[in-house]
Motif scaffolding. Structure first.
Motif, PDB file in Angstrom:
ATOM      1  N   GLU A 307      13.527  -6.136  -1.394  1.00  0.00           N
ATOM      2  CA  GLU A 307      12.805  -7.405  -1.395  1.00  0.00           C
ATOM      3  C   GLU A 307      12.561  -7.895   0.038  1.00  0.00           C
ATOM      4  N   VAL A 308      13.557  -7.725   0.897  1.00  0.00           N
ATOM      5  CA  VAL A 308      13.407  -8.133   2.289  1.00  0.00           C
ATOM      6  C   VAL A 308      12.289  -7.336   2.954  1.00  0.00           C
ATOM      7  N   VAL A 309      12.307  -6.023   2.766  1.00  0.00           N
ATOM      8  CA  VAL A 309      11.295  -5.165   3.401  1.00  0.00           C
ATOM      9  C   VAL A 309       9.914  -5.437   2.823  1.00  0.00           C
ATOM     10  N   SER A 310       9.829  -5.552   1.502  1.00  0.00           N
ATOM     11  CA  SER A 310       8.525  -5.735   0.864  1.00  0.00           C
ATOM     12  C   SER A 310       7.897  -7.077   1.207  1.00  0.00           C
ATOM     13  N   SER A 311       8.713  -8.067   1.527  1.00  0.00           N
ATOM     14  CA  SER A 311       8.188  -9.391   1.849  1.00  0.00           C
ATOM     15  C   SER A 311       7.922  -9.576   3.343  1.00  0.00           C
ATOM     16  N   THR A 312       8.147  -8.519   4.127  1.00  0.00           N
ATOM     17  CA  THR A 312       7.860  -8.576   5.561  1.00  0.00           C
ATOM     18  C   THR A 312       6.392  -8.276   5.794  1.00  0.00           C
ATOM     19  N   ALA A 313       5.680  -9.221   6.354  1.00  0.00           N
ATOM     20  CA  ALA A 313       4.225  -9.099   6.484  1.00  0.00           C
ATOM     21  C   ALA A 313       3.816  -7.938   7.381  1.00  0.00           C
ATOM     22  N   ARG A 315       4.718  -4.358   8.963  1.00  0.00           N
ATOM     23  CA  ARG A 315       5.585  -3.200   8.750  1.00  0.00           C
ATOM     24  C   ARG A 315       6.514  -2.894   9.923  1.00  0.00           C
ATOM     25  N   PRO A 316       6.015  -2.930  11.167  1.00  0.00           N
ATOM     26  CA  PRO A 316       6.901  -2.595  12.291  1.00  0.00           C
ATOM     27  C   PRO A 316       8.131  -3.485  12.411  1.00  0.00           C
ATOM     28  N   LYS A 317       8.108  -4.660  11.805  1.00  0.00           N
ATOM     29  CA  LYS A 317       9.229  -5.590  11.904  1.00  0.00           C
ATOM     30  C   LYS A 317      10.198  -5.490  10.729  1.00  0.00           C
ATOM     31  N   ALA A 318       9.929  -4.577   9.782  1.00  0.00           N
ATOM     32  CA  ALA A 318      10.694  -4.521   8.543  1.00  0.00           C
ATOM     33  C   ALA A 318      12.166  -4.191   8.763  1.00  0.00           C
ATOM     34  N   ALA A 319      12.459  -3.162   9.566  1.00  0.00           N
ATOM     35  CA  ALA A 319      13.847  -2.746   9.772  1.00  0.00           C
ATOM     36  C   ALA A 319      14.645  -3.839  10.476  1.00  0.00           C
ATOM     37  N   LYS A 320      14.040  -4.455  11.473  1.00  0.00           N
ATOM     38  CA  LYS A 320      14.730  -5.529  12.203  1.00  0.00           C
ATOM     39  C   LYS A 320      15.026  -6.702  11.279  1.00  0.00           C
ATOM     40  N   ARG A 321      14.083  -7.056  10.437  1.00  0.00           N
ATOM     41  CA  ARG A 321      14.288  -8.184   9.532  1.00  0.00           C
ATOM     42  C   ARG A 321      15.392  -7.874   8.527  1.00  0.00           C
ATOM     43  N   LEU A 322      15.467  -6.626   8.050  1.00  0.00           N
ATOM     44  CA  LEU A 322      16.527  -6.245   7.126  1.00  0.00           C
ATOM     45  C   LEU A 322      17.888  -6.357   7.793  1.00  0.00           C
ATOM     46  N   VAL A 323      17.998  -5.860   9.027  1.00  0.00           N
ATOM     47  CA  VAL A 323      19.264  -5.938   9.750  1.00  0.00           C
ATOM     48  C   VAL A 323      19.654  -7.395   9.992  1.00  0.00           C
ATOM     49  N   GLU A 324      18.701  -8.210  10.380  1.00  0.00           N
ATOM     50  CA  GLU A 324      18.997  -9.627  10.626  1.00  0.00           C
ATOM     51  C   GLU A 324      19.462 -10.330   9.359  1.00  0.00           C
ATOM     52  N   GLN A 325      18.876  -9.974   8.224  1.00  0.00           N
ATOM     53  CA  GLN A 325      19.293 -10.554   6.954  1.00  0.00           C
ATOM     54  C   GLN A 325      20.722 -10.119   6.611  1.00  0.00           C
ATOM     55  N   ALA A 326      21.042  -8.861   6.911  1.00  0.00           N
ATOM     56  CA  ALA A 326      22.389  -8.367   6.655  1.00  0.00           C
ATOM     57  C   ALA A 326      23.419  -9.060   7.550  1.00  0.00           C
ATOM     58  N   VAL A 327      23.042  -9.348   8.783  1.00  0.00           N
ATOM     59  CA  VAL A 327      23.940 -10.065   9.694  1.00  0.00           C
ATOM     60  C   VAL A 327      24.269 -11.442   9.128  1.00  0.00           C
ATOM     61  N   ARG A 328      23.253 -12.142   8.636  1.00  0.00           N
ATOM     62  CA  ARG A 328      23.487 -13.463   8.046  1.00  0.00           C
ATOM     63  C   ARG A 328      24.365 -13.361   6.808  1.00  0.00           C
ATOM     64  N   ALA A 329      24.132 -12.319   5.989  1.00  0.00           N
ATOM     65  CA  ALA A 329      24.927 -12.139   4.772  1.00  0.00           C
ATOM     66  C   ALA A 329      26.379 -11.808   5.105  1.00  0.00           C
ATOM     67  N   TRP A 330      26.583 -11.029   6.171  1.00  0.00           N
ATOM     68  CA  TRP A 330      27.942 -10.662   6.580  1.00  0.00           C
ATOM     69  C   TRP A 330      28.737 -11.917   6.946  1.00  0.00           C
ATOM     70  N   SER A 352      -1.157   1.583   4.891  1.00  0.00           N
ATOM     71  CA  SER A 352      -1.248   0.169   4.524  1.00  0.00           C
ATOM     72  C   SER A 352      -2.570  -0.153   3.843  1.00  0.00           C
ATOM     73  N   SER A 353      -3.611   0.603   4.165  1.00  0.00           N
ATOM     74  CA  SER A 353      -4.923   0.335   3.581  1.00  0.00           C
ATOM     75  C   SER A 353      -5.038   0.829   2.151  1.00  0.00           C
ATOM     76  N   SER A 354      -4.231   1.878   1.821  1.00  0.00           N
ATOM     77  CA  SER A 354      -4.353   2.471   0.487  1.00  0.00           C
ATOM     78  C   SER A 354      -3.367   1.903  -0.511  1.00  0.00           C
ATOM     79  N   SER A 355      -2.351   1.182  -0.038  1.00  0.00           N
ATOM     80  CA  SER A 355      -1.357   0.624  -0.946  1.00  0.00           C
ATOM     81  C   SER A 355      -1.592  -0.855  -1.159  1.00  0.00           C
ATOM     82  N   SER A 356      -1.252  -1.329  -2.330  1.00  0.00           N
ATOM     83  CA  SER A 356      -1.412  -2.742  -2.628  1.00  0.00           C
ATOM     84  C   SER A 356      -0.356  -3.543  -1.906  1.00  0.00           C
ATOM     85  N   SER A 357      -0.563  -4.812  -1.761  1.00  0.00           N
ATOM     86  CA  SER A 357       0.381  -5.683  -1.065  1.00  0.00           C
ATOM     87  C   SER A 357       1.706  -5.719  -1.791  1.00  0.00           C
ATOM     88  N   LEU A 358       2.780  -5.356  -1.074  1.00  0.00           N
ATOM     89  CA  LEU A 358       4.094  -5.319  -1.701  1.00  0.00           C
ATOM     90  C   LEU A 358       4.575  -6.706  -2.078  1.00  0.00           C
TER      91      LEU A 358
END
Length: 369
Positions: A307-313, A315-330, A352-358
């Motif tokens: 959900e965190v990755v799919s809601s990241t507008a 793509r290049p920021k997806a991994a960082k946002r997931l890690v940051e979310q995990a830090v807050r959860a920890w 990104s052009s061929s897939s629908s918006s996650l």
């Protein structure tokens, strides 16, 4: 089949937080290994040790236990094949864990290419009429990749044991890697990092499918092997639920995983570096794969992660946002415990052009952990 394998590296220079060119370091090490072994393995492509683009996102954050012992890699154009990509997460542990994880990361891709070429060539020589385009091509290709991975992990572990500059007797590393070849992915897992696929269910919801097993010592087949080798598995009183591997007559080393590279103090007592290798055919419903070290999965569920990755507008920021979310959860869920290192690779399976918006699926998810 081997066209282009003698071409040299093209390095995507992506700097990590310390300002070191970790990607170039990894690629140079691979090139040196290939040259040392007199192989035709120098490969073109782009290597990312930390960084992102629209097909993959990589991020790693140091925890509260000292130096960051995690590392990762994304290698586009793996083996000079346009339709191949190699991704990996490596989680070190012990006094020399950060050296061990980098060594495994640096040596595994070139070693895998070597064994893949050799196994492929041997299969073709044994059966000149072998048809990879026929009905049995997936089985043949999977067998070749599986054998290549088994040989690679054995050789990497053996080389590590005799490495002159790295003391891996009481230190080690996990290794979770993926090779995408066309519309098939091959997953190899040594340790307790985890791969999770985000796919659309028949009901139209974005759901998580766990692709790997967390190799913990209390898994029945793992515990049985360890006990048969005279190793022990138990939890410490102040760590209920955290099963660890111990020597027969000493409370060392206390590993929280049952498979790893290195850790030769416990190898004769049931710890192995044998990978579990699986494959999956990519469908239009499959959107992305997350590879992450156990620090993330300790506090984030599979479903929460996708959900965190799919809601990241972006793509290049997806991994960082997931890690940051995990830090807050920890900080909320494991207050009082030193935060573990956290690393993630997000591999997007369609352009990104061929897939629908996650994000369309995020509001209609079903719980899957």
């Amino acid at each position: 089949m081997f066209n282009g394998l003698v071409r040299s590296f093209s390095i995507k220079r992506v700097k990590n937080n310390n300002g070191n060119n970790d990607a170039k370091e990894a690629a140079d090490e691979m090139a040196r290994e290939a040259k040392k072994k007199e192989l035709i393995l120098k490969s073109c492509g782009y290597v990312y040790a930390e960084g992102s683009n629209n097909s993959a996102s990589v991020f790693s954050k140091r925890g509260e236990k000292g130096v960051n012992q995690d590392c990762a890699i994304v290698w586009e154009g793996f083996g000079c094949q346009e339709d191949m990509i190699f991704c990996g997460i490596f989680d070190g542990h012990g006094p020399w864990g950060h050296y061990v994880s980098k060594q495994v990361r640096n040596s595994m891709p070139s070693s895998l290419l070597c064994h893949w070429q050799k196994t492929l060539a041997e299969a073709t020589l044994l059966d000149p009429e072998l048809d990879f385009e026929g009905s049995d091509k997936s089985l043949s290709r999977f067998d070749i990749w599986k054998q290549s991975y088994l040989k690679t992990c054995a050789s990497v572990d053996q080389e590590l044991e005799h490495h002159r500059k790295i003391d891996s007797y009481n230190s080690g590393s996990t290794a979770l890697t993926i090779v995408r070849q066309g519309e098939v992915i091959y997953v190899s897992n040594v340790g307790d990092s985890r791969a999770v696929l985000a796919t659309v269910s028949d009901e139209g919801s974005l759901v998580a499918v766990q692709l790997t097993l967390d190799f913990k010592p209390n898994l029945p087949q793992e515990k049985e092997r360890i006990i048969e080798c005279n190793g022990r598995v138990f939890c410490l009183k102040d760590e209920p639920g955290v099963h660890r591997v111990w020597q027969p007559d000493a409370e060392t080393p206390g590993l929280a995983m049952s498979r790893a590279f290195g850790d030769y103090c416990i190898k004769e007592y049931g710890l192995v570096s044998v990978p579990e290798v699986t494959q999956r055919h990519i469908s239009p419903k499959d959107h992305f794969i997350i590879l992450a070290s156990d620090g993330i999965w300790d506090v984030i569920s599979n479903q929460e992660a996708i959900e965190v990755v799919s809601s990241t507008a972006e793509r290049p920021k997806a991994a960082k946002r997931l890690v940051e979310q995990a830090v807050r959860a920890w900080k909320k869920k494991r207050r009082g415990y030193a935060m573990d290192d956290m690393s993630a690779v997000c591999l997007f399976l369609h352009s990104s052009s061929s897939s629908s918006s996650l994000s369309e699926h995020v509001h209609h998810v079903t719980t899957y952990k």
